[in-house]
Enzyme design. Structure first.
Site, PDB file in Angstrom:
ATOM      1  N   ASP A 168     -39.615 -16.970 -17.446  1.00  0.00           N
ATOM      2  CA  ASP A 168     -39.589 -18.375 -17.892  1.00  0.00           C
ATOM      3  C   ASP A 168     -38.130 -18.782 -17.975  1.00  0.00           C
ATOM      4  O   ASP A 168     -37.472 -18.472 -18.970  1.00  0.00           O
ATOM      5  CB  ASP A 168     -40.298 -18.479 -19.242  1.00  0.00           C
ATOM      6  N   GLU A 200     -34.048 -26.879 -21.411  1.00  0.00           N
ATOM      7  CA  GLU A 200     -35.480 -27.161 -21.470  1.00  0.00           C
ATOM      8  C   GLU A 200     -36.086 -26.563 -22.726  1.00  0.00           C
ATOM      9  O   GLU A 200     -36.941 -27.162 -23.371  1.00  0.00           O
ATOM     10  CB  GLU A 200     -36.167 -26.608 -20.217  1.00  0.00           C
ATOM     11  N   HIS A 309     -42.371 -15.942 -23.454  1.00  0.00           N
ATOM     12  CA  HIS A 309     -41.349 -15.842 -24.501  1.00  0.00           C
ATOM     13  C   HIS A 309     -41.274 -14.444 -25.121  1.00  0.00           C
ATOM     14  O   HIS A 309     -40.746 -14.287 -26.221  1.00  0.00           O
ATOM     15  CB  HIS A 309     -41.514 -16.915 -25.586  1.00  0.00           C
TER      16      HIS A 309
END
Lengths: 335, 357, 361
Positions: A168, A200, A309
């Site tokens: 990510d 982001e 994450h």
């Protein structure tokens, strides 16, 4: 360009939100030969443009974010332990007992205070230990205002699957690079802006001014999405290995209906594996691209990803390849 | 329904057009059918806004934006299950208290009727009184899974079924008065104003995404239009027992004007003056830090757009039984008409200040 | 060094003005009166923001840097939401005020044209249940008393939507008057510092080719940010936000949560809830402070947010810096700051603007 080899390079470049210098330089180097011009805006977004012949051509913005979640050093204790604040959506249970590395490549570990039960995890209960014996020696290596990330890197799992961080959204960056390479020698009817956006993870802050400057007619975001294919997961139709995920909705955006329809029908026509994605949470750069300036027709191609994450984000390279192919077809249809 | 006034008919006509947030673009034809010929032109943009233009015919006239969001809360198809059941995701803030056994319409390749499932009380344990969220509920469609997969793509919008009633005292009940009632009232008012009477070029923006995005489609629309000043119209929570009066507006006593740090104070006072002069029933309400409407986003667009926030009182917000009072609707129509014709506002608010040189 | 606002005349005047978010006219009027002598030109926009321009260096140069320096004029306050039968007023806050500092305060209510005194109260302790005595009274149980005997009398002087601010004294205290106490130090300190900087720059202009836009903005406290509109219009390359930051350098606060300390200079933010600040700009500020021997500190906790949040994302993006005067008891009628820090912030802004090159760094 091999997606996996690219990812190996991209994932070991600590670049937390707002401090994307090192990944930006790497991406600039990797994309330059595929485009006509490369620029960096005030916030640090990297914008690579492949020009159309026609000066009045429509503009398409293809965006992947290059920042990653991490930690900001806020305080150094007398005993040399370092207190941090989260940057972006940190899951402390995923971060506990991980190796971390600072932007100056200082190594350390992030750990909870002794006897802290997982239920009581809060950032104030965590610290980074870099092995310093006291504050003075810590301050020689780390200053307040420095950033740490959980150590990056990517490994192969069974089949076409890979695992590591920060997939990510370095996987989105790798897709853009691969797409730029494929389209490098093709004359396209539209102006293509490959945007590697900043910040982001702290609330989609970079793509907004980037989109404002570009003012695209159409925009596509490339980012990871959750899946419903793991034990205990909430029901979600999206799964690893089932192809590019055409985003319909996440909690920040509802994609343009025609963009969704075009992507799905192109996938059918060109036999590119795809799935429709509805994510119950999360936000992506799709939203700022949709509403920046006077707005654009916005969509997103997502890469299904498990354990987002964490240090073991898991994706299927086949899905990423499908994203490249589908994005290529999409860009080629734009007139 | 034959007895209903013209305005009520217009309201019901527009509110019956399905427009789940994100799918406003599907309504273009219906909007054209309802308003073609009554406005100079009807335009759309990349994010689903519709613009209904009525120009005054004078060069260099101010541009007046009237915003009423056109999207409605609803649901999307998230998954198709065995037995023809459909899993949902909510679009906008749905109240779990009205979902059980509600009538819905599924807008796939075909339009289908459906009922949201409800577990009967004798099959629930006594302690289990938690109402499930929309995401935990299913729609019963009466089709098989295979059939559904052909006609109902994932992501198809689902809305409450339109079903309107006239209540006592000229009140109306039904779905999506939030906020298409305001849109219909504004359209009717502006369409009826003789061109020469307009204080400027008026654009009624039926904006998208209000229910689902903090910025709303209105911010992108307003950026493209760059108006001199704006009125944002949205419904407002009407008085019910149990809620302090200072947090609601009375139903049937006219429109509300928000006094807020988030909107333009001078334009609000000028709007209050219109109401007093024209004898338009109104209530001033305090919305200290935010109006919770498009006004918040619109006034910060570009170099800043002075904005007034106008409300139509409404009960049962975000249900299929929203209630409005036609007297309030008439008051809103009168106000919109007076606002777009007000020469003094046009004079005071079309100043284009430059940066210092 | 100490050339500006030595006796705090300017800060005192600005801090005591009436300027809740959305109703900043009185503050703007006062600042506007000072501007003609302090800049080349200025405007006041429809929203109420004041923007003053100082141009330096070669005016014919095409390669001029646009820099925005901003401070907000508004302060937290209250708004009347209902006038009750008995003449008491229900109200809500404008911007974020901790409910624990409301009860017992005097307030000034009104608008641009008139003011009236009132006080915030609730039922007497005798009427409160024992368990509630140590809890702050929720705002729904507080009221403002202006002395009106009934609704009609109250309505003669106020209406729903009338706004108000704390009515509190400005004074210096501590050894040699090292500390200052007032309402609205947030952000009249920033406004006063900007005026001092402008006065210094106009006397002796920097040499680089700069367009310096000094912006006194509205509506920061409600998170709406008049600064956003101003930034969208200016489209600067750089922005410096002058602010106050809430600190808790108190004996019983853990060191890691004190944020910053009074008396150690202005606080530079690396990150807050609305912004990750530009690294190079931050380094430039620290280097300038070091070179000029101006005390400065780095905020040691991530908290709060300010106009930088909307400025840095505006237009095509703006490289932004936040420099704050550390302030105790922020958003209360008794904000406390160090006079030295206030002067340090002023000095550092001036020094940075003088040290800026024409070329983009």
């Amino acid at each position: 360009m091999n997606l996996y080899t690219t990812l190996q390079k991209l994932c070991t470049c600590p670049s937390v939100s707002g401090r994307e210098e090192s990944i930006r330089e790497l991406l600039r180097e990797l994309i330059s030969s595929f485009v006509d011009e490369v620029s960096v805006d005030n916030l640090g977004n990297l914008i690579a443009r492949k020009k159309a012949k026609n000066a009045k051509a429509k503009k398409v913005m293809l965006c992947a974010h290059m920042d990653e979640i991490g930690f900001l050093v806020t305080f150094i204790e007398d005993n040399g332990m370092i207190r941090v604040a989260p940057v972006g959506g940190i899951s402390l249970s995923a971060a506990a007992y991980s190796e971390v590395v600072s932007e100056k490549r200082v190594a350390g570990v992030i750990v909870p205070e002794s006897k802290t039960k997982p239920k009581e995890y809060a950032i104030d209960k965590f610290y980074v230990d870099i092995g310093a014996k006291d504050r003075k020696s810590a301050e020689r290596k780390v200053s307040i205002g420095d950033f740490f990330v959980v150590r990056g890197g990517v490994r192969r799992l069974a089949g076409n699957r890979i695992c590591g961080r920060p997939l990510d959204d370095r996987i989105g960056c790798a897709i853009l690079l691969s797409l730029a390479e494929r389209l490098a020698s093709v004359e396209t009817a539209c102006d293509i802006y490959y945007v590697f956006s900043v910040q982001e993870e702290v609330g989609c802050r970079g793509a907004l001014p980037a989109a404002f400057g570009i003012s695209p007619d159409v925009s596509l975001c490339f980012d990871v999405t959750g899946t419903g294919d793991t034990p205990g997961a909430d029901p979600m139709a999206c799964a690893l290995g089932k192809g590019a995920a055409v985003k319909i909705k996440d909690s920040s955006v509802i994609c343009h209906e025609e963009v969704v329809a075009t992507l799905c029908s192109l996938a059918e026509t060109h036999k590119i594996p795809y799935q429709r994605e509805i994510l119950l949470y999360g936000g992506t750069d799709t939203a700022p691209m949709q509403l920046s300036g006077s707005g654009s027709r916005a969509g997103a191609l997502s890469i299904p990803c498990r354990y987002i994450h964490s240090a073991v984000e898991t994706c299927d390279l086949g899905d990423a390849e499908a994203c490249v192919s589908l994005a290529e077809q999409f860009v080629l249809t734009l007139k | 329904m034959d007895q209903m006034k013209n305005l009520a008919r217009e309201i019901v006509a527009l509110c019956s057009v399905p427009s789940v947030s994100g799918f406003e673009g599907r309504s273009t034809k219906e909007i054209q059918r309802l308003y073609e010929g009554r406005f100079d032109r009807i335009e759309t943009d990349a994010v689903g806004n519709h613009f209904l233009w009525k120009t005054c015919g004078r060069e260099g006239a101010p541009r007046i934006l009237v915003d009423a969001h056109f999207d409605e809360i609803g649901m999307l198809v998230r998954e198709i299950l065995e037995g023809g059941f459909v899993r949902l995701v909510s679009v906008g803030g749905l109240s779990p208290s009205v979902l059980q056994a509600a009538d819905v319409i599924l807008y796939g390749k075909e339009v289908l009727r459906g009922v949201i499932v409800s577990t009967p009380p004798h099959l629930r344990s006594a302690e289990d009184d938690r109402l499930p969220d929309c995401e935990e509920l299913l729609v019963d469609t009466g089709f098989s899974k295979d059939e559904l997969e052909k006609i109902l793509p994932l992501g198809s919008p689902v809305g409450f079924a339109p079903d309107y009633r006239e209540l006592l005292g000229g009140r109306l009940a039904g779905k999506s008065f939030d906020n298409k009632a305001c849109a219909a009232i504004a359209a009717s008012a502006i369409a009826g104003v003789p061109r020469e009477a307009l204080a400027g070029d008026v654009v009624l923006m039926l904006s998208s995404f209000e229910e689902t995005s903090r910025l709303g489609g209105a911010s992108a629309g307003a950026f493209g239009l760059s108006p001199d000043y704006a009125m944002v119209i949205d419904v407002n929570l009407a008085t019910v027992p149990d809620v302090p009066k200072s947090e609601t507006v009375p139903l049937g006593e006219g429109i509300s004007l928000s006094v807020s740090a988030a909107t333009d104070r001078a334009l609000t006072l000028a709007s209050q003056k219109i109401c007093k002069e024209k004898n338009i029933a109104h209530t001033m309400i305090a919305a200290p830090s935010s109006t919770g409407t498009n006004a918040t986003a619109v006034q910060l667009v570009g170099g800043g757009i002075p904005t007034v926030d106008v409300g139509l009182p409404l009960r049962n917000m975000h249900t299929y039984n929203e209630v409005i009072d036609l007297a309030d609707a008439e008051a809103l129509a009168s106000f919109v008409e007076a606002f777009v014709c007000d020469g003094e506002i046009a004079k005071n608010f079309c100043v284009r200040e430059e940066l210092p040189k | 060094m100490r050339t500006y606002d030595n006796d705090l005349t300017l800060l005192r005047e600005l801090s005591l003005l009436f300027g809740p978010s959305g109703c900043e006219g009185e503050v703007a009027d006062a600042i506007e009166r000072a501007l003609p002598a302090l800049c080349d030109s200025f405007t006041r926009d429809r929203m109420g923001n004041l923007t003053a321009l100082i141009r330096t260096g070669d005016l014919s140069s095409e390669n001029r840097r646009r820099v925005m320096i901003s401070a907000h004029m508004d302060e937290v306050g209250v708004m009347v939401s209902e006038i009750c039968e008995d003449g008491l007023l229900r109200f809500d806050t404008v911007g974020g005020i901790d409910v624990s500092v409301l009860e017992g305060r005097k307030v000034l209510l009104g608008d641009e044209s008139h003011r009236i005194s009132g006080l915030i109260a609730s039922k007497a302790i005798h009427h409160k249940e024992k368990k509630d005595r140590n809890k702050p009274t929720p705002i729904s149980k507080l009221f403002i008393d202006i002395g009106a005997k009934d609704r009609a009398e109250a309505e003669q002087v106020l209406s729903v939507g009338s706004v108000g601010v704390f009515d509190s004294e400005f004074y210096r205290f501590g050894k040699d008057g090292a500390f200052v106490k007032s309402k609205a130090l947030d952000d009249r300190m920033g406004c006063a510092a900007m005026l001092s900087v402008m006065s210094a720059l106009v006397r002796e202009r920097p040499t680089a080719d700069l367009d310096l836009y000094f912006c006194f903005t509205v509506r920061e406290e409600i998170g709406l940010s008049g600064a956003k509109v101003v930034a969208q219009r200016i489209a600067p390359e750089l922005a410096i936000v002058l602010e106050t930051t809430a600190v808790a350098d108190l004996p019983e606060t853990e060191p890691a949560k004190r944020v910053a300390a009074l008396g150690k200079g202005g606080a530079l933010s690396v990150m807050d809830r609305s912004t990750v600040y530009d690294r190079e700009f931050l380094n430039f500020a620290r280097a300038t402070a070091k070179e000029r021997d101006i005390p400065v500190q780095i905020k040691q906790y991530v908290s709060g947010g300010n106009d930088a949040g909307s400025i840095h994302k505006s237009g095509v993006g703006v490289r932004t810096l936040a420099l704050s005067v550390p302030t105790r008891y922020l958003h209360s009628p008794a904000c406390v700051a160090s006079v030295e820090d206030y002067h340090s912030v002023t000095s550092l802004v001036e020094a940075m603007l003088r040290a800026m090159d024409t070329e983009t760094s």
